[in-house]
Design a protein around this motif. Structure first.
Motif, PDB file in Angstrom:
ATOM      1  N   PHE B 161       9.616  13.067   5.428  1.00 11.96           N
ATOM      2  CA  PHE B 161       9.946  13.302   4.028  1.00 11.96           C
ATOM      3  C   PHE B 161      10.895  12.222   3.512  1.00 11.96           C
ATOM      4  CE2 PHE B 161      13.056  15.353   1.094  1.00 11.96           C
ATOM      5  CZ  PHE B 161      12.237  15.349  -0.025  1.00 11.96           C
ATOM      6  N   MET B 163      11.359   9.311   4.674  1.00  6.68           N
ATOM      7  CA  MET B 163      10.670   8.029   4.641  1.00  6.68           C
ATOM      8  C   MET B 163       9.851   7.871   3.373  1.00  6.68           C
ATOM      9  SD  MET B 163       9.099   7.040   8.277  1.00  6.68           S
ATOM     10  CE  MET B 163       7.542   6.293   7.932  1.00  6.68           C
ATOM     11  N   ALA B 164       9.393   8.992   2.842  1.00  3.81           N
ATOM     12  CA  ALA B 164       8.492   8.944   1.694  1.00  3.81           C
ATOM     13  C   ALA B 164       9.226   8.653   0.392  1.00  3.81           C
ATOM     14  CB  ALA B 164       7.732  10.256   1.578  1.00  3.81           C
ATOM     15  N   ILE B 165      10.550   8.772   0.405  1.00  9.52           N
ATOM     16  CA  ILE B 165      11.293   8.519  -0.835  1.00  9.52           C
ATOM     17  C   ILE B 165      11.540   7.026  -0.953  1.00  9.52           C
ATOM     18  CG2 ILE B 165      13.369   9.087  -2.133  1.00  9.52           C
ATOM     19  CD1 ILE B 165      13.695  11.466  -0.211  1.00  9.52           C
TER      20      ILE B 165
ATOM     21  N   THR C  15       4.667  16.945   0.697  1.00  8.03           N
ATOM     22  CA  THR C  15       5.696  15.923   0.503  1.00  8.03           C
ATOM     23  C   THR C  15       5.860  15.591  -0.976  1.00  8.03           C
ATOM     24  OG1 THR C  15       4.851  15.017   2.563  1.00  8.03           O
ATOM     25  CG2 THR C  15       6.540  13.753   1.439  1.00  8.03           C
ATOM     26  N   VAL C  19       9.222  15.946  -3.111  1.00  5.41           N
ATOM     27  CA  VAL C  19       9.871  14.861  -3.835  1.00  5.41           C
ATOM     28  C   VAL C  19      10.033  15.216  -5.309  1.00  5.41           C
ATOM     29  CG1 VAL C  19       9.688  12.444  -4.533  1.00  5.41           C
ATOM     30  CG2 VAL C  19       9.085  13.108  -2.228  1.00  5.41           C
ATOM     31  N   PHE C 263       6.276   0.173   0.099  1.00  4.65           N
ATOM     32  CA  PHE C 263       7.704  -0.141   0.023  1.00  4.65           C
ATOM     33  C   PHE C 263       7.987  -1.221  -1.013  1.00  4.65           C
ATOM     34  CE2 PHE C 263       7.823   1.810   4.241  1.00  4.65           C
ATOM     35  CZ  PHE C 263       8.892   2.641   4.042  1.00  4.65           C
ATOM     36  N   PHE C 300       9.971   7.111 -10.767  1.00  3.77           N
ATOM     37  CA  PHE C 300      10.375   7.448  -9.397  1.00  3.77           C
ATOM     38  C   PHE C 300       9.247   8.187  -8.687  1.00  3.77           C
ATOM     39  CE2 PHE C 300      12.712   9.935  -6.235  1.00  3.77           C
ATOM     40  CZ  PHE C 300      13.524   8.958  -5.690  1.00  3.77           C
ATOM     41  N   THR C 304       6.919   7.017  -5.523  1.00  6.96           N
ATOM     42  CA  THR C 304       6.898   7.851  -4.327  1.00  6.96           C
ATOM     43  C   THR C 304       5.477   8.227  -3.938  1.00  6.96           C
ATOM     44  OG1 THR C 304       8.930   8.819  -5.128  1.00  6.96           O
ATOM     45  CG2 THR C 304       7.878   9.896  -3.275  1.00  6.96           C
ATOM     46  N   LEU C 307       3.750   5.471  -2.303  1.00  7.26           N
ATOM     47  CA  LEU C 307       4.251   5.314  -0.937  1.00  7.26           C
ATOM     48  C   LEU C 307       3.604   6.333  -0.004  1.00  7.26           C
ATOM     49  CD1 LEU C 307       6.358   3.561   0.401  1.00  7.26           C
ATOM     50  CD2 LEU C 307       8.040   5.323  -0.024  1.00  7.26           C
ATOM     51  N   ILE C 308       3.601   7.590  -0.435  1.00  5.06           N
ATOM     52  CA  ILE C 308       3.057   8.655   0.405  1.00  5.06           C
ATOM     53  C   ILE C 308       1.564   8.430   0.651  1.00  5.06           C
ATOM     54  CG2 ILE C 308       2.550  11.118   0.490  1.00  5.06           C
ATOM     55  CD1 ILE C 308       5.123  11.554  -1.132  1.00  5.06           C
ATOM     56  N   VAL C 311       1.038   5.624   3.228  1.00  7.60           N
ATOM     57  CA  VAL C 311       1.242   6.080   4.603  1.00  7.60           C
ATOM     58  C   VAL C 311       0.071   6.960   5.037  1.00  7.60           C
ATOM     59  CG1 VAL C 311       2.743   7.394   6.123  1.00  7.60           C
ATOM     60  CG2 VAL C 311       3.734   5.963   4.351  1.00  7.60           C
TER      61      VAL C 311
END
Lengths: 362, 348, 334
Positions: B161, B163-165, C15, C19, C263, C300, C304, C307-308, C311
């Motif tokens: 979690f 890491m996801a921010i 996730t 967030v 990232f 934001f 995010t 990013l999620i 991954v």
């Protein structure tokens, strides 16, 4: 010691065979331009159709010996001497004189090799079948006929050809990988198969079954095999002739029976006595005192002298020449006859009571 | 050269100037305290240092970082004047006036003073950020890896979690919220979620370490979990952690100065980023004559990160089994894990 | 196996949900809370005090006087519908601003990351091939130097030199002011011209790290027995270089690539600011400075989610691409 000494020493009749397929003359490997040798002017010959077992400790130069046969010394090592290969048709080539293209053909088509650690011999991101195909293509062989032969080889090795060819290396067990690697080594029907510790990473049961399979293969395809290992009892089960290496040199070559039961070199005898045997009483187990020398400090004279119970002043000064002991039995020791008398072999030597395998120095 | 000495690559694993990183975890209990201390010093301080020092990159890196500490010392001892406006002629070039060797700004502030007096806080910030990131990562990674089970799953879910921010935006929001002035706190905030990725790769390393015989031996002997983690597990990952401490520290340098430069972090303190920002917004972009105003803080930043990266690279070479295995000829498949991690340190 | 995919997908949503909750909490952490600023602003604009709350509720889909849980539910449900409210500073719907900003940012990040990997892999493999040569040493040094330069330093210097001093390239913006925003050759050329410096600055520093990684991987692969065996089997050098060395060295970098894409999105906060490049990062920073919470939170969240998802894709596809890795990984075995 010098190259000349050995050159003359090694061309004695003891080392020649009737129908050699490979003759190694004065093969030497150096990594520092000739200061020290990790294969120290070795000469030997390999008989067509035989299984030659080569035994030595870790770091005795036995892998260098194996690599020399294919002129495949890892960089930046330099190999000198002669590796004469006698083809079926009677012609002879010096492997070290071959051009790059000729060498590329020679390897795998004439002499092939199986390394220790099958896991690391396959490309992890390519299926086993891909390895077979690319090898056939690289040698301009008929791919479909070659793959058919590959399937036969895999079946000979008790593998399911379709499943294995369609698997990635990591999907197979260690024993399966090792057998697949042997099949890959034979895909181009070579005359000679060199195996460098092919079973070292396997459990005892698997070692045994692979040995049996190798014997069958040798018979079926009329192969010449060079089997290199640290495990004396293991190779003794398989080999027709055996050679022992110590400190980058061959120190004894003989028929299996001779070498096991009547060896003339103190080191060979000590090695036999150091081999674990379930039946041997514990007090008879003799580890060999001391360590084998590193290439930079091989002692003058006989390299085994510092550890040898029979060593005399002569041994420390003069390197013993390779001399014939009996027919087909050569040894590099000043005191071979004494060794036979003074170093008793502890195991009870019957026709087939070679000590149990599993001697592990690692 | 691998084949010259050994036929069997397995015997070469302890190569690398003979450092046995497993230390003496299961050594007998009869050793005295002093002997133990001496051994710890020998195994975890002296030998690694000698190994590290033997690499020219590490040596250079250490020298550079040492130089920055020296500068910090100059600032702390007050050996150089404090920066203030109109303390010197405006827009002095580099080495134009040797009283102000690095030149001056538009407001006549000594650039050398700005750089020097920023150094102690930056070093503090970098160290605290690095310690925070690696400390949490080691804690989470080892506990999750060693304990496994539901503890491991929960800790790893938290890491996932975190890491996801996205790091930088989160840091910006936190910086505006807390407006941290303390360099130590600032370092921590900048690396607030840096630990997660590192913790993850430590976790997967620990998963293999915990299967080792000596760990199992400790477990069957009834040694307590914290003790096993401290004595048997942590020493194994120390090289990896040390290398990543350096990378985490570099991240702090990059991120903090970037944020100072943007003006997200408080201006009150001197910082190379603030200097850069003033130069940037003060018109240094438009004329060659103020180029040094931009250049000087940049060189300071790059110098420090070169020092850190050299140190990290050098240590990586010494410690990293992947690089070392070239010599040993045997490979472990930690490649994926490593890449993931270096990947993340490249953000800035 | 399918169980793993289901669990992994569920985790993505969990996730994102978490967030979103965090962003909700973060707004309330900020000095003055989310509404003080807005109230003041509305009052200044002459909105009668009695109507302010209603206006806020209208703008942000949240009633400032409702209990916190109610606000939370309102916030989450409108976010789920893609409704991020209206930007305070820009007076436009947030979704619209983001829709316009995202393509620019994605373009810059994608192109620069691909270039960074391409150059890095190319240089790294050459270095490994000539390991220990002067070329290798020089480029290892260069790689370390490149790694040490933050991209914003490159950005400022290149802006200084190429845009301000030499005037070769534009100093700000995504396209020229005079160019119509439609898909045409002048538009594309102008867009390209404006993106050169941001892409260059965002690529250069990253090359070093990738080159060193590739170099290390290749050297490791070259030391493997299977490369030696492949040579002995007589394979052509070309095939060994591509199918053996390159493939095995590049594959581990694949996950890094996808993660970095995610990232590097957040790094645009600094990058786009320097070039006044109106992408996601630019608006995020602008929103932060203007206390424009709806816009800030939306940017934001978008970063995010990117990013999620990055991954997620990395996790799911890596096992397909690299046969050595089985989906799910060993991490989850215990």
């Amino acid at each position: 010691m010098t190259a000349e000494q050995h050159g003359t020493a090694n061309t004695t009749t003891a080392m020649t065979t009737d129908d050699p397929i490979i003759e190694i003359r004065n093969a030497a490997v150096t990594y520092d331009g000739g200061e020290t040798f990790v294969l120290d002017h070795v000469s030997a010959s390999i008989e067509r159709g035989e299984i030659l077992g080569i035994v030595g400790e870790s770091g005795s130069g036995k892998s260098m010996f194996a690599d020399s046969l294919l002129d495949a010394i890892p960089d930046p090592g330099r190999l000198s001497g002669e590796i004469l290969y006698h083809r079926d048709d009677g012609t002879t080539v010096d492997v070290l004189e071959l051009s790059d293209d000729e060498l590329r053909e020679f390897r795998w088509e004439e002499v092939s090799m199986v390394f220790q650690g099958a896991m690391s011999s396959f490309n992890p991101t390519m299926k086993i079948g891909g390895h077979f195909k690319e090898t056939l293509k690289a040698h301009d062989a008929d791919v479909s006929a070659g793959m058919e032969f590959g399937r036969e080889l895999l079946s000979d090795l008790y593998l399911d050809p379709e499943r294995v060819l369609d698997s990635y290396p990591h999907e197979l067990s260690g024993g399966m990988q090792q057998r697949a690697l042997i099949a890959l080594a034979l895909i181009l029907e070579p005359e000679v198969l060199v195996m460098d510790e092919p079973t070292a990473a396997l459990d005892l049961l698997m070692q045994r079954s692979i040995l049996t399979l190798l014997e069958d293969l040798q018979e079926k395809y009329d192969l010449t095999m060079v089997f290199i290992t640290h495990d004396l009892p293991l190779v003794a089960e398989l080999a027709d002739r055996m050679a022992v290496m110590y400190a980058f040199q061959l120190i004894e070559v003989a028929d299996r029976e001779q070498l096991i039961g009547n060896s003339g070199h103190p080191y060979t005898r000590a090695l036999l006595n150091a081999t674990p045997d379930v039946e041997a009483p514990l007090e008879e187990m003799r580890p060999i005192e001391g360590q084998s020398p590193a290439p930079i400090n091989v002692p003058p004279g006989c390299s085994f002298a510092p550890r040898c119970p029979l060593a005399t002043e002569e041994c420390r000064v003069e390197d013993p020449a390779f001399t014939r002991l009996d027919s087909g039995h050569a040894v590099a020791c000043h005191h071979a006859e004494d060794a036979r008398e003074e170093i008793a072999l502890h195991f009870d030597r019957h026709e087939d009571s070679i000590p149990a395998s599993g001697g592990d120095e690692q | 050269m691998k084949r010259t000495e050994e036929d069997d690559p397995r015997t070469l694993v302890t190569d690398g100037a003979g450092v046995d990183w497993r230390g003496s975890s299961t050594s007998s209990v009869t050793v005295t305290r002093e002997e133990r201390l001496r051994e710890i010093y020998e195994e975890s301080v002296r030998k690694p240092f000698i190994v590290a020092w033997s690499d020219s990159r590490t040596r250079l890196g250490l020298l550079i970082i040492g130089f920055y500490f020296l500068i910090a010392l100059v600032a702390i001892l007050g050996l150089w004047r404090e920066p203030s406006t109109s303390q010197a002629p405006r827009y002095l070039m580099l080495f134009e006036n040797m009283n102000y060797p690095l030149g001056t700004t538009a407001s006549g502030t000594d650039l050398a003073a700005l750089i020097i007096h920023s150094t102690p806080d930056i070093l503090l910030m970098v160290t605290s950020g690095g310690l925070w990131a690696t400390g949490i990562a080691v804690f989470v990674g080892t506990v999750a890896g060693y304990k496994g089970g539901s503890v491991g799953r929960v800790l790893m879910s938290i890491s996932d979690f975190v890491m996801a921010i996205p790091g930088l935006p989160l840091v910006m929001i936190l910086a505006i919220t807390f407006n941290p002035k303390n360099p130590i706190l600032l370092g921590i905030i900048i690396n607030i979620n840096y630990w997660a990725g590192l913790g993850r790769s430590i976790h997967s390393q620990v998963l293999t370490i915990r299967e080792n015989n000596y760990v199992e031996a400790s477990r069957t002997m009834g040694v307590s979990t914290p003790r096993i983690i401290l004595k048997d597990v942590v020493p194994n990952i120390m090289p990896y952690v040390t290398v990543n401490f350096v990378f985490a520290a570099r991240y702090v340098v990059f991120a903090s100065i970037g944020l100072f430069f943007l003006g997200v972090l408080p201006y009150s303190d001197q910082n190379w980023g603030v200097t850069l920002n003033f130069a940037y917004s003060g018109g240094a972009l438009f004329s060659w004559s103020a180029a040094h105003w931009l250049l000087v803080p940049m060189v300071a930043i790059i110098g420090l990160s070169i020092g850190l990266i050299l140190l990290g690279q050098g240590m990586d070479r010494v410690f990293n089994p992947r690089v070392r295995t070239r010599l040993a000829g045997e490979s472990e498949s930690t490649a994926a894990v490593d890449e993931k991690d270096t990947g993340m340190t490249e953000v800035l | 196996m399918s169980n793993y995919y289901v669990r992994r997908t569920a985790r993505v949503f969990a996730t994102i949900f978490a967030v979103a909750t965090l962003t909700f909490g973060l707004i309330r952490l900020l000095p003055g809370g989310p509404f003080t600023q807005l109230r003041a602003q509305l009052l200044r604009q002459g909105v009668p005090a009695s109507e302010v709350d209603a206006r806020i509720a209208n703008l942000q889909n949240i009633n400032p006087n409702a209990p916190l849980w109610q606000q939370y539910l309102d916030y989450m449900s409108s976010v789920a519908q893609g409704n991020f409210g209206e930007s305070i500073s820009l007076g436009e719907p947030v979704a619209l601003i983001i829709a316009e900003a995202v393509p620019w940012t994605v373009f810059v990040v994608l192109v620069s990351t691909i270039l960074m990997f391409a150059f890095g892999i190319f240089l790294g493999s050459l270095q490994a091939y000539w390991e220990g040569s002067r070329f290798d040493k020089a480029f290892s040094g260069l790689s370390i130097a490149l790694m040490s330069i933050p991209f914003y330093v490159v950005a400022v210097i290149s802006l200084y030199v190429f845009a301000y001093q030499w005037g070769w390239l534009p100093t700000a913006g995504t396209v020229g002011a005079s160019v119509e925003k439609e898909l045409s050759i002048p538009f594309l050329l102008s867009a390209l011209e404006h993106s050169i410096l941001p892409i260059f600055s965002y690529t250069l520093g990253g090359i070093g790290g990738q080159a060193l990684a590739m170099r290390g991987n290749s050297i490791q692969v070259l030391g493997n027995d299977y490369v030696r065996v492949a040579r002995l089997r007589g394979l052509a050098d070309r095939r060994i270089a591509t199918r053996y060395v390159a493939r095995n060295a590049i594959l581990p970098m694949y996950t890094g690539f996808l993660l970095l894409l995610g990232f590097r999105l957040s790094g645009t906060v600094i990058l786009e600011q320097i070039f006044s490049y109106t992408g996601l990062g630019y608006y995020m920073f602008a929103a932060l400075k203007a206390n424009d919470y709806p816009l800030m939170m939306a940017t934001f969240l978008v970063i995010t989610v990117a990013l999620i998802v990055g991954v997620y894709i990395a996790d799911l596809t890596y096992s397909k691409i690299d046969p050595r890795i089985s989906a799910g990984g060993s991490d989850e075995a215990y």
